[in-house]
Design a protein around this motif. Structure first.
Motif, PDB file in Angstrom:
ATOM      1  N   TYR A   1       0.841  -1.196   0.000  1.00 44.43           N
ATOM      2  CA  TYR A   1       0.000   0.000   0.000  1.00 44.43           C
ATOM      3  C   TYR A   1       0.874   1.243   0.000  1.00 44.43           C
ATOM      4  O   TYR A   1       2.012   1.214   0.466  1.00 44.43           O
ATOM      5  CB  TYR A   1      -0.906   0.020   1.237  1.00 44.43           C
ATOM      6  CG  TYR A   1      -2.075  -0.936   1.148  1.00 44.43           C
ATOM      7  CD1 TYR A   1      -3.129  -0.695   0.256  1.00 44.43           C
ATOM      8  CD2 TYR A   1      -2.133  -2.076   1.941  1.00 44.43           C
ATOM      9  CE1 TYR A   1      -4.207  -1.569   0.174  1.00 44.43           C
ATOM     10  CE2 TYR A   1      -3.214  -2.958   1.867  1.00 44.43           C
ATOM     11  CZ  TYR A   1      -4.248  -2.693   0.980  1.00 44.43           C
ATOM     12  OH  TYR A   1      -5.303  -3.546   0.892  1.00 44.43           O
TER      13      TYR A   1
ATOM     14  N   VAL B   1       3.135  -0.424   3.580  1.00 44.75           N
ATOM     15  CA  VAL B   1       2.731  -1.675   4.228  1.00 44.75           C
ATOM     16  C   VAL B   1       2.689  -2.800   3.190  1.00 44.75           C
ATOM     17  O   VAL B   1       2.011  -2.683   2.168  1.00 44.75           O
ATOM     18  CB  VAL B   1       1.341  -1.553   4.895  1.00 44.75           C
ATOM     19  CG1 VAL B   1       0.914  -2.895   5.492  1.00 44.75           C
ATOM     20  CG2 VAL B   1       1.348  -0.478   5.959  1.00 44.75           C
TER      21      VAL B   1
ATOM     22  N   GLY C   1      -4.760  -7.584  10.336  1.00 47.25           N
ATOM     23  CA  GLY C   1      -3.564  -7.029   9.697  1.00 47.25           C
ATOM     24  C   GLY C   1      -2.750  -8.044   8.906  1.00 47.25           C
ATOM     25  O   GLY C   1      -1.759  -7.698   8.281  1.00 47.25           O
ATOM     26  N   ALA C   2      -3.189  -9.310   8.909  1.00 52.63           N
ATOM     27  CA  ALA C   2      -2.432 -10.372   8.237  1.00 52.63           C
ATOM     28  C   ALA C   2      -2.491 -10.290   6.715  1.00 52.63           C
ATOM     29  O   ALA C   2      -1.666 -10.886   6.025  1.00 52.63           O
ATOM     30  CB  ALA C   2      -2.937 -11.743   8.695  1.00 52.63           C
ATOM     31  N   GLY C   3      -3.511  -9.583   6.193  1.00 54.13           N
ATOM     32  CA  GLY C   3      -3.640  -9.463   4.744  1.00 54.13           C
ATOM     33  C   GLY C   3      -4.858 -10.168   4.165  1.00 54.13           C
ATOM     34  O   GLY C   3      -5.022 -10.232   2.943  1.00 54.13           O
ATOM     35  N   LYS C   4      -5.738 -10.681   5.027  1.00 52.50           N
ATOM     36  CA  LYS C   4      -6.909 -11.437   4.566  1.00 52.50           C
ATOM     37  C   LYS C   4      -7.828 -10.593   3.688  1.00 52.50           C
ATOM     38  O   LYS C   4      -8.245 -11.024   2.617  1.00 52.50           O
ATOM     39  CB  LYS C   4      -7.720 -11.965   5.768  1.00 52.50           C
ATOM     40  CG  LYS C   4      -6.908 -12.770   6.768  1.00 52.50           C
ATOM     41  CD  LYS C   4      -7.768 -13.284   7.922  1.00 52.50           C
ATOM     42  CE  LYS C   4      -8.379 -12.214   8.814  1.00 52.50           C
ATOM     43  NZ  LYS C   4      -7.399 -11.397   9.562  1.00 52.50           N
ATOM     44  N   SER C   5      -8.145  -9.384   4.156  1.00 53.70           N
ATOM     45  CA  SER C   5      -9.041  -8.512   3.378  1.00 53.70           C
ATOM     46  C   SER C   5      -8.414  -8.153   2.045  1.00 53.70           C
ATOM     47  O   SER C   5      -9.102  -8.135   1.016  1.00 53.70           O
ATOM     48  CB  SER C   5      -9.260  -7.172   4.080  1.00 53.70           C
ATOM     49  OG  SER C   5     -10.087  -7.290   5.125  1.00 53.70           O
ATOM     50  N   THR C   6      -7.148  -7.857   2.079  1.00 59.61           N
ATOM     51  CA  THR C   6      -6.460  -7.481   0.839  1.00 59.61           C
ATOM     52  C   THR C   6      -6.530  -8.638  -0.153  1.00 59.61           C
ATOM     53  O   THR C   6      -6.796  -8.438  -1.341  1.00 59.61           O
ATOM     54  CB  THR C   6      -4.996  -7.102   1.145  1.00 59.61           C
ATOM     55  OG1 THR C   6      -4.990  -6.047   2.118  1.00 59.61           O
ATOM     56  CG2 THR C   6      -4.272  -6.642  -0.104  1.00 59.61           C
TER      57      THR C   6
HETATM   58  P1  ADP Z   1      -6.681  -8.331   7.598  1.00 58.51           P
HETATM   59  O1  ADP Z   1      -7.879  -8.432   6.741  1.00 58.51           O
HETATM   60  O2  ADP Z   1      -6.012  -9.647   7.795  1.00 58.51           O
HETATM   61  O3  ADP Z   1      -6.951  -7.609   8.874  1.00 58.51           O
HETATM   62  P2  ADP Z   1      -5.751  -6.312   5.740  1.00 58.51           P
HETATM   63  O4  ADP Z   1      -5.619  -6.876   4.398  1.00 58.51           O
HETATM   64  O5  ADP Z   1      -6.957  -5.475   6.069  1.00 58.51           O
HETATM   65  O6  ADP Z   1      -5.577  -7.480   6.809  1.00 58.51           O
HETATM   66  O7  ADP Z   1      -4.484  -5.406   6.069  1.00 58.51           O
HETATM   67  C1  ADP Z   1      -3.153  -5.844   5.855  1.00 58.51           C
HETATM   68  C2  ADP Z   1      -2.228  -4.670   6.166  1.00 58.51           C
HETATM   69  O8  ADP Z   1      -2.412  -3.648   5.195  1.00 58.51           O
HETATM   70  C3  ADP Z   1      -2.496  -4.012   7.515  1.00 58.51           C
HETATM   71  O9  ADP Z   1      -1.248  -3.614   8.041  1.00 58.51           O
HETATM   72  C4  ADP Z   1      -3.360  -2.814   7.166  1.00 58.51           C
HETATM   73  O10 ADP Z   1      -3.220  -1.779   8.093  1.00 58.51           O
HETATM   74  C5  ADP Z   1      -2.810  -2.424   5.807  1.00 58.51           C
HETATM   75  N1  ADP Z   1      -3.826  -1.792   4.950  1.00 58.51           N
HETATM   76  C6  ADP Z   1      -5.016  -2.311   4.620  1.00 58.51           C
HETATM   77  N2  ADP Z   1      -5.680  -1.492   3.791  1.00 58.51           N
HETATM   78  C7  ADP Z   1      -4.857  -0.430   3.597  1.00 58.51           C
HETATM   79  C8  ADP Z   1      -4.967   0.770   2.825  1.00 58.51           C
HETATM   80  N3  ADP Z   1      -6.042   1.043   2.073  1.00 58.51           N
HETATM   81  N4  ADP Z   1      -3.926   1.635   2.854  1.00 58.51           N
HETATM   82  C9  ADP Z   1      -2.835   1.377   3.592  1.00 58.51           C
HETATM   83  N5  ADP Z   1      -2.673   0.259   4.342  1.00 58.51           N
HETATM   84  C10 ADP Z   1      -3.659  -0.612   4.334  1.00 58.51           C
END
Ligand code: ADP
Ligand code: ADP
Length: 237
Positions: free
Chosen positions: A11, A15, A38-43
């Motif tokens: 990002y 990150v 914060g593991a990256g699941k949503s991403t």
């Molecule tokens: P999870 O779903 O496992 O909680 P995310 O995929 O939401 O993990 O987030 C993975 C990492 O990327 C985290 O450190 C989060 O803070 C960061 N992150 C997620 N979305 C964004 C964004 N739009 N901009 C910057 N950092 C992001």
């Protein structure tokens, strides 16, 4: 089929949300992604419908390369993918059935549907979707008047009304109590079994993952640290 090849996502700000992910998901499978916040699941799941640009690598979904897709192709891809969120994302002031009909906007976004006129076939699909999650008796209740578990089942029905090939559920039970979480997970599992919709569910509890995932992917700090069945899953996730 969904195929990640050497996918990394960094990002703005630096990150590393995904690091060199290689992952193939077969059609019709039920995959649970586990890991801490914060593991990256949503991403990982948001990348699948093109909501997150890849920093490197390639990602193929239903025969399309997401990283090369233009607007038209992204729209087509998203129409094949039902999304379910932790916060349900319903329009609370309107009825359950109207919420489910919004799942049809992907298929028939004409001026009629934008004004709230749907074809009888769309209404039929919406009612069938509500039947499948066993909440059809609430069709004409306002979404605001349902419990959290009921709202999540309506959001599953909305995704189903899209007639999707893939369902992505990002922490669908994180705001529900354990018995309700089980009801929602069972609905997702049953739909996967009955309709063969490829389903990917993010969870942060390993016990639920073990109970429902045919395949479990463990994520930690953007890396895939586990890929196996529930029996193989151990405390390293
Ligand atoms: P999870 O779903 O496992 O909680 P995310 O995929 O939401 O993990 O987030 C993975 C990492 O990327 C985290 O450190 C989060 O803070 C960061 N992150 C997620 N979305 C964004 C964004 N739009 N901009 C910057 N950092 C992001
Ligand atoms: P999650 O349910 O994945 O933990 P968050 O609550 O971390 O989601 O994030 C909610 C929204 O904020 C998401 O759209 C995510 O992309 C964004 N986000 C998360 N972390 C960051 C960050 N460090 N910087 C900017 N945006 C972020």
């Amino acid at each position: 089929m969904i195929r990640f090849s050497n996918v990394s996502v960094t990002y703005p700000g630096g990150v590393h949300a995904l690091r060199d992910i290689d992952l193939e998901i077969q059609d019709g499978s039920f995959v649970v992604v586990v890991g801490l916040s914060g593991a990256g699941k949503s991403t990982l799941v948001r990348a699948i419908n093109g909501l997150v640009p890849l920093t490197s690598g390639s990602l193929e979904v239903n025969g399309r390369h997401v990283e090369q897709a233009g607007r038209r192709e992204l729209r087509a891809l998203r129409s094949e993918i039902g999304m379910i969120f932790q916060s349900f994302n319903l329009v609370k002031r309107t009825s359950v059935v109207n919420n489910v009909l919004m799942g049809r906007l992907h298929q028939t976004p004409t001026w009629r549907t934008l004004l709230g006129w749907y074809r009888p076939a769309d209404r039929e699909l919406a009612m069938q979707a509500l039947e499948r999650v066993e909440i059809v008796e609430k069709a004409y209740v306002r979404a605001a008047n349902l419990s959290g578990g009921q709202q999540q089942r309506v959001s599953i029905a909305r995704a189903l009304a899209q007639e999707p090939k893939v369902m992505l559920a990002d922490e669908p039970v994180a705001s529900l109590d354990p018995p309700t979480a089980n009801v929602v997970m069972r609905d997702l599992q049953r739909i996967n079994r009955e309709l063969g919709i490829t389903t990917i569910v993010n969870l942060h509890f390993l016990d639920l993952a073990r109970r429902y995932g045919d395949r479990i992917i463990g994520m930690r700090e953007g890396e895939m640290v586990f890929d196996g069945t529930g029996e193989q899953a151990d405390e390293k996730v």
